[in-house]
Design an enzyme around this catalytic site. Sequence first.
Site, PDB file in Angstrom:
ATOM      1  N   ASP A  90     -38.106 -24.945 -53.460  1.00  0.00           N
ATOM      2  CA  ASP A  90     -36.971 -25.128 -54.361  1.00  0.00           C
ATOM      3  C   ASP A  90     -35.629 -25.260 -53.260  1.00  0.00           C
ATOM      4  O   ASP A  90     -35.499 -26.168 -52.657  1.00  0.00           O
ATOM      5  CB  ASP A  90     -36.765 -24.050 -55.403  1.00  0.00           C
ATOM      6  CG  ASP A  90     -35.426 -24.189 -56.370  1.00  0.00           C
ATOM      7  OD1 ASP A  90     -34.950 -25.375 -56.505  1.00  0.00           O
ATOM      8  OD2 ASP A  90     -34.895 -23.119 -56.670  1.00  0.00           O
TER       9      ASP A  90
ATOM     10  N   GLU B 174     -47.921 -22.134 -51.289  1.00  0.00           N
ATOM     11  CA  GLU B 174     -46.569 -22.356 -52.267  1.00  0.00           C
ATOM     12  C   GLU B 174     -46.801 -22.796 -53.459  1.00  0.00           C
ATOM     13  O   GLU B 174     -47.148 -24.054 -53.453  1.00  0.00           O
ATOM     14  CB  GLU B 174     -45.598 -22.665 -51.741  1.00  0.00           C
ATOM     15  CG  GLU B 174     -44.586 -21.542 -50.737  1.00  0.00           C
ATOM     16  CD  GLU B 174     -43.892 -20.709 -51.664  1.00  0.00           C
ATOM     17  OE1 GLU B 174     -44.201 -20.643 -52.703  1.00  0.00           O
ATOM     18  OE2 GLU B 174     -42.860 -20.144 -51.042  1.00  0.00           O
ATOM     19  N   ASP B 175     -46.348 -22.369 -54.451  1.00  0.00           N
ATOM     20  CA  ASP B 175     -46.143 -23.306 -55.577  1.00  0.00           C
ATOM     21  C   ASP B 175     -45.196 -24.388 -55.771  1.00  0.00           C
ATOM     22  O   ASP B 175     -45.286 -25.316 -56.090  1.00  0.00           O
ATOM     23  CB  ASP B 175     -45.867 -22.375 -56.717  1.00  0.00           C
ATOM     24  CG  ASP B 175     -44.650 -21.265 -56.837  1.00  0.00           C
ATOM     25  OD1 ASP B 175     -44.134 -21.237 -55.636  1.00  0.00           O
ATOM     26  OD2 ASP B 175     -44.252 -20.810 -57.818  1.00  0.00           O
TER      27      ASP B 175
ATOM     28  N   ARG C  91     -47.188 -19.192 -67.210  1.00  0.00           N
ATOM     29  CA  ARG C  91     -48.017 -19.105 -65.960  1.00  0.00           C
ATOM     30  C   ARG C  91     -49.470 -19.717 -66.318  1.00  0.00           C
ATOM     31  O   ARG C  91     -50.120 -20.354 -65.460  1.00  0.00           O
ATOM     32  CB  ARG C  91     -48.251 -18.027 -65.301  1.00  0.00           C
ATOM     33  CG  ARG C  91     -46.875 -17.364 -64.610  1.00  0.00           C
ATOM     34  CD  ARG C  91     -47.332 -16.312 -63.866  1.00  0.00           C
ATOM     35  NE  ARG C  91     -46.154 -15.347 -63.376  1.00  0.00           N
ATOM     36  CZ  ARG C  91     -45.361 -15.610 -62.401  1.00  0.00           C
ATOM     37  NH1 ARG C  91     -45.365 -16.719 -61.779  1.00  0.00           N
ATOM     38  NH2 ARG C  91     -44.449 -14.841 -62.323  1.00  0.00           N
TER      39      ARG C  91
ATOM     40  N   PHE D 166     -36.021 -27.204 -64.162  1.00  0.00           N
ATOM     41  CA  PHE D 166     -36.830 -26.169 -64.073  1.00  0.00           C
ATOM     42  C   PHE D 166     -38.131 -26.323 -64.644  1.00  0.00           C
ATOM     43  O   PHE D 166     -38.260 -26.689 -65.985  1.00  0.00           O
ATOM     44  CB  PHE D 166     -36.073 -24.898 -65.135  1.00  0.00           C
ATOM     45  CG  PHE D 166     -36.495 -23.750 -64.519  1.00  0.00           C
ATOM     46  CD1 PHE D 166     -36.284 -23.181 -63.528  1.00  0.00           C
ATOM     47  CD2 PHE D 166     -37.695 -23.139 -65.336  1.00  0.00           C
ATOM     48  CE1 PHE D 166     -36.906 -21.666 -63.025  1.00  0.00           C
ATOM     49  CE2 PHE D 166     -38.217 -22.069 -64.857  1.00  0.00           C
ATOM     50  CZ  PHE D 166     -37.708 -21.224 -63.813  1.00  0.00           C
TER      51      PHE D 166
HETATM   52  P1  IMP Z   1     -37.076 -21.063 -52.936  1.00  0.00           P
HETATM   53  O1  IMP Z   1     -35.650 -21.439 -53.513  1.00  0.00           O
HETATM   54  O2  IMP Z   1     -37.312 -22.443 -52.447  1.00  0.00           O
HETATM   55  O3  IMP Z   1     -36.826 -19.730 -52.061  1.00  0.00           O
HETATM   56  O4  IMP Z   1     -38.095 -20.841 -54.335  1.00  0.00           O
HETATM   57  C1  IMP Z   1     -38.315 -19.540 -54.450  1.00  0.00           C
HETATM   58  C2  IMP Z   1     -39.354 -19.417 -55.716  1.00  0.00           C
HETATM   59  O5  IMP Z   1     -38.421 -19.486 -57.005  1.00  0.00           O
HETATM   60  C3  IMP Z   1     -40.468 -20.207 -55.678  1.00  0.00           C
HETATM   61  O6  IMP Z   1     -41.422 -19.952 -55.137  1.00  0.00           O
HETATM   62  C4  IMP Z   1     -40.717 -19.949 -57.445  1.00  0.00           C
HETATM   63  O7  IMP Z   1     -41.612 -18.817 -57.688  1.00  0.00           O
HETATM   64  C5  IMP Z   1     -39.118 -19.859 -57.935  1.00  0.00           C
HETATM   65  N1  IMP Z   1     -38.724 -21.224 -58.449  1.00  0.00           N
HETATM   66  C6  IMP Z   1     -38.151 -22.363 -57.949  1.00  0.00           C
HETATM   67  N2  IMP Z   1     -38.137 -23.394 -58.794  1.00  0.00           N
HETATM   68  C7  IMP Z   1     -38.787 -22.830 -60.064  1.00  0.00           C
HETATM   69  C8  IMP Z   1     -39.124 -23.653 -61.178  1.00  0.00           C
HETATM   70  O8  IMP Z   1     -38.615 -24.822 -61.435  1.00  0.00           O
HETATM   71  N3  IMP Z   1     -39.870 -23.144 -62.013  1.00  0.00           N
HETATM   72  C9  IMP Z   1     -40.305 -21.920 -61.831  1.00  0.00           C
HETATM   73  N4  IMP Z   1     -40.192 -21.136 -60.605  1.00  0.00           N
HETATM   74  C10 IMP Z   1     -39.331 -21.607 -59.731  1.00  0.00           C
END
Ligand code: IMP
Length: 176
Positions: free
Chosen positions: A102, A98-99, A164, A151
């Site tokens: 969040d 995962e990147d 990206r 962010f």
């Molecule tokens: P989740 O909220 O943990 O489900 O994250 C879902 C997705 O939101 C991540 O895989 C990212 O692609 C995107 N995301 C969450 N926070 C950021 C950020 O700070 N920058 C860019 N993408 C984000």
Amino acid sequence: MTEPQLDILYTEDQIQARIKDLSLQIRRDYGDEPMVLIGVLKGSLMFLADLSRHLGHQVRIDFMQLSSYEGGTSSTGVVQIRKDLDQTIEGERVLIVEDIVDTGLTLAHLRELLMTRHPSMLRAVSLLRKPEAAKVEATCEYVGFEIPNQFVVGYGLDYRERFRNLPYIGILLNPD
Ligand code: IMP
């Protein structure tokens, strides 16, 4: 269009050094047995490419793409599959790549989903995690950096599909 303002959070060198550390940990735990890396599109593309190059020869790479839908101001927690794996993972030693974690919704959902496919081992690595943003408990065995609830873009992460391709990670100060 106003120029984006970015505060560098992690340089290319810092990211690459941390990936080397993570790969050592992962190699210690997974050994040299075959393993499958599952990259979560699109954000993990750079991380997966760099991490995989430190992980020996018995590595298979597959991808999934998910999308989460927000219902008004609060997340509904509904995660849909936009692209599924090409191959089965039954009996395989799997590592989700995962990147960023969040809210944790994507990773928690993905783990649950992949467990139903009976891998012999399932763990997750994320380059970044925002502990303060967590809405659900999502286990992530390997984390590159814990970051504040801001962010970030670069190194695979986007804002409206931009940034990206930056080799570093920055905080976006003026999203429009
Ligand atoms: P989740 O909220 O943990 O489900 O994250 C879902 C997705 O939101 C991540 O895989 C990212 O692609 C995107 N995301 C969450 N926070 C950021 C950020 O700070 N920058 C860019 N993408 C984000």
